[in-house]
Design an enzyme around this catalytic site. Structure first.
Site, PDB file in Angstrom:
ATOM      1  N   GLU C  60       0.776  -1.070   0.043  1.00 36.68           N
ATOM      2  CA  GLU C  60      -0.096   0.054   0.000  1.00 36.68           C
ATOM      3  C   GLU C  60       0.810   1.279  -0.028  1.00 36.68           C
ATOM      4  OE1 GLU C  60      -0.731  -2.635   1.933  1.00 36.68           O
ATOM      5  OE2 GLU C  60      -2.616  -3.253   1.329  1.00 36.68           O
ATOM      6  N   HIS C 129     -11.299  -4.088   9.106  1.00 33.13           N
ATOM      7  CA  HIS C 129     -11.771  -3.962   7.857  1.00 33.13           C
ATOM      8  C   HIS C 129     -13.133  -3.317   7.528  1.00 33.13           C
ATOM      9  CE1 HIS C 129      -9.080  -7.424   7.104  1.00 33.13           C
ATOM     10  NE2 HIS C 129      -9.249  -6.923   5.832  1.00 33.13           N
TER      11      HIS C 129
END
Lengths: 329, 414, 324
Positions: C60, C129
């Site tokens: 990322e 999440h």
């Protein structure tokens, strides 16, 4: 050490050009050191005195369209990539007329017009920027390449590893230049990184070269070969340049952590002295060297005066530059 | 030495949310004995003497006399041997233990409220709490917020309260214009409502707004009632029975005869009382009270009279307790001593009817043969809560009352 | 006008933007071959080729860092971070690089990148999440943050975001990807920073953004039969946010509630409340309320998450409080 061309094969004009460009970086930083001590340069500055052969050797192999992402020790990268001297001093002295309007200072000198994507205050952060820039070159098929300059202190940063991987996967046109001066801020890199940069590159399938980073001819020769290969579409390369940091991590750092013997040995590694020796062997009239010295001094004097004459940045203009102004439709 | 604890505003009745300190009997630094009165708290309609639960010392007073604060607000800190009572009611605790959203009042908000009160200590008057919009409207319309009745939480003046005050002002101005338009003396003067007035205004406004009233009126022949009263009193001077006492007995009997009349509407449910309790309106210096006579169907007329006299006296001297004000489905408001024929009253909050009793008038009525007969009649107006009564059941209740007044001997039979 | 799912509306915007401008490139984890974890980028690799639509490794920090460098070198990258929770790893690139490049280089360049990422709970995805971290980005000068509440807005706002010269965090919502909504292909572009009055009302204003707008509308619908008239303002973007529209609504209703799924403490609502209590002070006829998640991580178990997420009932309770 990779083999280098015999000193005699390098044209005199190029030797003098290397000399002038290295001297510019050296004298500019020496002056910044003094201005900093005198309180004329605010903030903190990180000098690359002793490392001039790397930035000059590499950038001499580049074209203006090529892009470069730098780090906190980036004055040499900026000046040798072509950032104009006066606007450089104006910036580092925090003036409106500076190349970045006095917003960035020493750690954020950038000039998009010469492909200088910026010095960077975050260790390792410039590396993925260069990867992205290389991606842009690849997508646009513009023939340009990107260069990431980083020190050995960035080797332990995760983004370096990620960037090696991504560049290798995508065969991006990028040259990773590691300026290995042996010091990660205040610590010897041996205590910071349990591998070496070329082994790491090899793991990702990235070929690498290793040169004496205090020898501008060696650096330039290696960089030129790698740049040619990268431009030909061979994907990324790593160039490790072993060099020496003369000053502290930042100006004002007394370097108590370095052994006296090491500090005493630094003049033996000075890349400018080394080049002067080569020049003297080539029987170049001394007056040419003196003339170069005089030119550089005059340019720096002028730049410092320009810096002093610059205006304090305008706050409202600065604030207006946070976002791009959207024209009213 | 026991630890210093907070003396907080006690909850003295089921519906009490705030109280006004009318007097600190004990001064800061003074010690007191168990059961000594420490302070007097006025709630909606009563003054309560708060007694010390144990021997102790009063330290700092945090809320000065004259201020109105929410239940549970620290009023002072004190040392008392026993656990400090009164305690913050469970209801308050429960209210604070609701789910996480929306944001509940935090400890910080409570602390701020305390600071605000503390800051006001020693000041002549309490800070007026009003919303920003209410303040702006008041400023624009030259309304003094001190005279505005608050309807918001924690006594906060809202915009609609100011608008109501503007409307009220406008009507007053219209009146004064008719009387003496140009005279500066005719300009309206203002003062802050006392806590009693403000509370009464709030309660009556609520009652009139939230209870669907309808009104039934009739006249009752009071001749027999007069006669009975005369006979009873002449028999025993100490009895001192009034017409009002007999009307109470008449209404009590009517309540037994009409079960619906002993019902009230509460939060969407119909509650039927098991006892016969009747409120009676009592006027005092501090306003109108409606203390409730309890279990009245078990009392003979003499006992009713005694209980009614005692309750009225408590009301007049400000000694009513919250228990005195709770319960009952109906109230008698007797204005017979004044000159009024019919009086339609507002039902007291929580009840389902109120009987307005007018002055006794002498009037000629045709007798069975059509000849004029002089009678003593009183006008009765029954205000009914339409959620409980319909016209038929309301009339049945009113007719029972009328019959009991006109045939009062039955009141002596239990 | 046809109904289109939210995910498809985003896909169409990407498609349109790529067709219109060859500088637009997409990269992210599993967005090319797999068409994205939620199918949002499906079909784009086939249409635009692997030069412009690229799968990245799970990196990322470098995905976003490279997007910044690419944006400074002539591209308009649209990168995807699979879950908003993962932006933590890319924060240097967003906060220190993308957000500041224009400013600290004296306006020499802009960074026209879009970071797409879904936030939000409701699918039992657990603490790592489900987070709504948009306030972090809204706090950073130089970034824009867009949070659409329906398919049509998502499409139009994403096109605006890609055309925007500055870095934009485009916050999607995984629970909304399958949501269908009216979609008018010809509808006008939305200028980032323009709110939309999703429902008009007189008694109280609820300001919200993203999926929570639908919660506000649901509460408004429930309250309507009680003669409580609720105005719902959909901010659509939270940086910049449409102060003028919120103030105008407050000036009509005099009561304000801010609703978002994110934790209330130090959240977007705090900023809105602070501004309105300043510039809207004299309009207020009740304290401003915030409705949002409690100060705790998003829990996994269904029963826990149901209690955690702000719902219409919480909104109604807040409305009742401000109307008291």
């Amino acid at each position: 050490m990779s083999p280098t061309k015999s000193d005699n094969s390098v044209p005199i004009s190029q030797l003098l050009e290397f000399y002038e460009r290295m001297l510019l970086v050296r004298e500019a930083e020496n002056r910044l050191s003094k201005l900093f001590a005198d309180g004329e340069v605010p903030g903190f500055i990180h000098l690359s005195v002793g490392q001039e052969a790397v930035c000059v050797g590499v950038t001499s192999a580049l074209e203006t369209r090529d892009t470069l992402a730098s780090n906190h020790r980036g004055h040499g990268h900026a000046l040798s990539k072509g950032v104009e001297l006066n606007s450089f001093f104006l910036e580092v002295m925090g003036k409106e007329e500076g190349i970045c309007g006095g917003r960035g200072g020493s750690m954020h000198v950038a000039d998009m017009s010469v492909g200088m994507l910026g010095a960077n205050g975050i260790v390792g952060a410039g590396i993925p920027l260069a990867v992205g820039s290389a991606l842009a070159h690849q997508v646009q098929e513009n023939g340009a390449i990107a260069v990431a300059f980083f020190g050995d202190g960035a080797l332990a940063e995760g983004v370096l590893h990620e960037s090696f991987n991504l560049a290798a996967l995508w065969k991006l046109p990028i040259l990773f230049v590691c300026e290995n001066n042996g010091w990660s801020e205040f610590s010897p890199t041996g205590r910071q990184f349990n591998a070496n940069v070329r082994e790491l590159a090899g793991v990702f399938g990235i070929p690498s070269a290793f040169v004496d980073g205090d020898d501008v001819l060696a650096v330039n020769e290696a960089a030129s070969e790698l740049v040619t290969a990268i431009r030909a579409g061979e994907g990324p390369y790593v160039l490790e340049c072993v060099t020496h940091r003369v000053r502290g991590h930042f100006e004002g750092d007394p370097q108590k952590y370095r052994a006296e013997s090491e500090i005493n040995s630094l003049p033996d590694h000075d890349p400018i002295t080394k080049l002067e020796t080569i020049i003297s062997k080539r029987r170049i009239p001394k007056k040419e060297v003196v003339a170069i010295r005089g030119t550089i001094e005059a340019r720096i004097n002028a730049a410092v005066e320009a810096g002093r004459g610059g205006n304090a940045p305008d706050f409202s203009r600065a604030k207006a530059d946070v976002y791009t102004a959207v024209e009213e439709v | 030495m026991s630890p210093v604890t907070n003396l907080t505003m006690p909850k003295l009745g089921l519906t009490m949310t705030e109280g006004t300190i009318s007097e600190w009997v004990v001064s800061p630094g003074d010690s007191f004995k168990k059961n000594d009165v420490v302070l007097v708290v006025e709630t909606e309609k009563i003054a309560n003497e708060i007694e010390a639960p144990a021997d102790g010392v009063l330290h700092d007073i945090l809320v000065v006399a004259g201020e109105t604060v929410a239940v549970g607000t620290p009023l002072a800190n004190w040392d008392v041997g026993a656990t400090a009572i009164p305690e913050v009611s469970a209801e308050i605790e429960e209210a604070n233990a609701t789910t996480h959203e929306p944001e509940k009042e935090t400890a910080a908000a409570t602390a701020f409220a305390e600071v605000r009160k503390n800051t006001a200590s020693g000041a002549k008057s309490a800070r007026i709490v009003a919303t920003p919009l209410a303040r702006r409207i008041a400023l624009q319309n030259d309304i003094d917020l001190a005279g505005v009745i608050a309807s918001g939480p924690k006594g906060r003046i809202k915009a609609e309260d100011v608008r109501a005050a503007i409307a009220d002002d406008a009507s007053r101005v219209t009146l004064s214009c008719g009387v003496a338009a140009a005279s500066p003396d005719a300009l309206p003067s203002r003062r802050a409502a006392t806590s009693y007035e403000a509370a009464a205004a709030r309660r009556l406004s609520e009652a009139k707004r939230d209870t669907p009233h309808f009104y039934l009126s009739t006249e009752a022949d009071a001749g027999a009632l007069f006669l009975l009263r005369q006979q009873l009193n002449s028999d025993n001077e100490n009895l001192n029975i009034s017409i009002n006492h007999l009307i109470i007995a008449a209404v009590a009997r009517a309540l037994k005869e009409n079960e619906i009349a002993n019902c009230v509407w509460r939060d969407g449910e119909i509650v039927t009382y098991g006892t016969t309790d009747i409120g009676m309106a009592v006027s005092s210096d501090k306003g109108l009270f409606a203390p409730v006579l309890k279990d009245i169907d078990r009392l003979g007329i003499a006992s009713i009279a005694k209980a009614a006299r005692e309750l009225a006296e408590k009301a007049r001297t400000g000694q009513l307790t919250s228990d005195d004000l709770i319960g009952g489905s109906t109230t008698i408001s007797n204005a017979g001593m004044f000159d009024v024929t019919y009086m339609g009253s507002i039902i007291n909050p929580g009840q389902s009817s109120i009987l307005g009793v007018g002055s006794i008038r002498e009037i000629f009525r045709p007798d069975e043969l059509g000849q004029p007969e002089l009678r003593q009649e009183m006008g009765l107006v029954l205000s009914c809560d339409h959620r409980i009564f319909d016209g038929v059941s309301g009339l049945a209740f009113l007719n029972s009352i009328k019959a009991n007044i006109e045939k009062p001997l039955r009141l002596l039979v239990s | 006008m046809a109904d289109v799912r939210y995910a498809k509306a985003v896909n169409m915007a990407l498609d349109d933007a790529m067709a219109a401008d060859p500088a637009v490139v997409l990269f992210g984890e599993d967005i090319a071959e797999a068409g994205g974890p939620f199918g949002v980028t499906r079909g784009l690799l086939e249409k635009y080729g692997d030069r412009r639509v690229r799968d990245t490794p799970i990196s990322e920090a470098t995905i976003v860092g490279a997007a910044v460098g690419a944006a400074m070198s002539g591209l308009k990258p649209v990168v995807e971070i699979m879950f908003m929770d993962f932006v933590t790893i890319a924060m240097d690139a967003m906060v220190n690089q993308a957000a500041k490049a224009r400013f600290m280089f004296g306006g020499q360049c802009s960074v026209p990148l879009v970071l797409r990422t879904p936030h939000g709970g409701g699918v039992n995805a657990g603490p790592q999440h489900s987070q709504c971290l948009e306030a972090w980005f809204a706090h950073i000068p130089g970034l824009k943050v867009v949070v659409p509440s329906n398919p049509s807005d998502a499409n139009r706002l994403l096109k605006s975001a890609i055309m925007d010269p500055d870095p934009v965090v485009f916050v999607e919502n995984k629970a909304m990807y399958s949501l269908k909504g009216e979609f008018d292909d010809a509808s006008e572009t939305i200028v980032i920073g323009t709110a939309h009055v999703a429902r008009s009302g007189d008694d109280v204003t609820i300001v919200s953004y993203g999926a929570a707008v639908n919660t506000a509308l649901q509460a408004a619908e429930t309250l309507a039969p009680r003669d409580i008239s609720v105005e719902v303002v959909d901010l659509r973007s939270i940086q910049p946010w449409d102060e003028a529209t919120v103030l105008a609504s407050l000036a009509r209703t005099h009561r304000l509630i801010v609703l978002h799924e994110a934790v209330t403490a130090f959240g977007v609502g705090a900023e809105i409340v602070a501004r309105m209590s300043d510039i809207g002070f004299d309009e207020l006829d009740a304290p401003i309320k915030r409705v949002g998640a409690p100060f705790m991580p998003t829990p996994f178990a269904k029963s826990l998450e149901n209690q955690y997420l702000p719902n219409a009932k919480d909104v109604i309770a807040a409305v009742e409080q401000v109307l008291a």
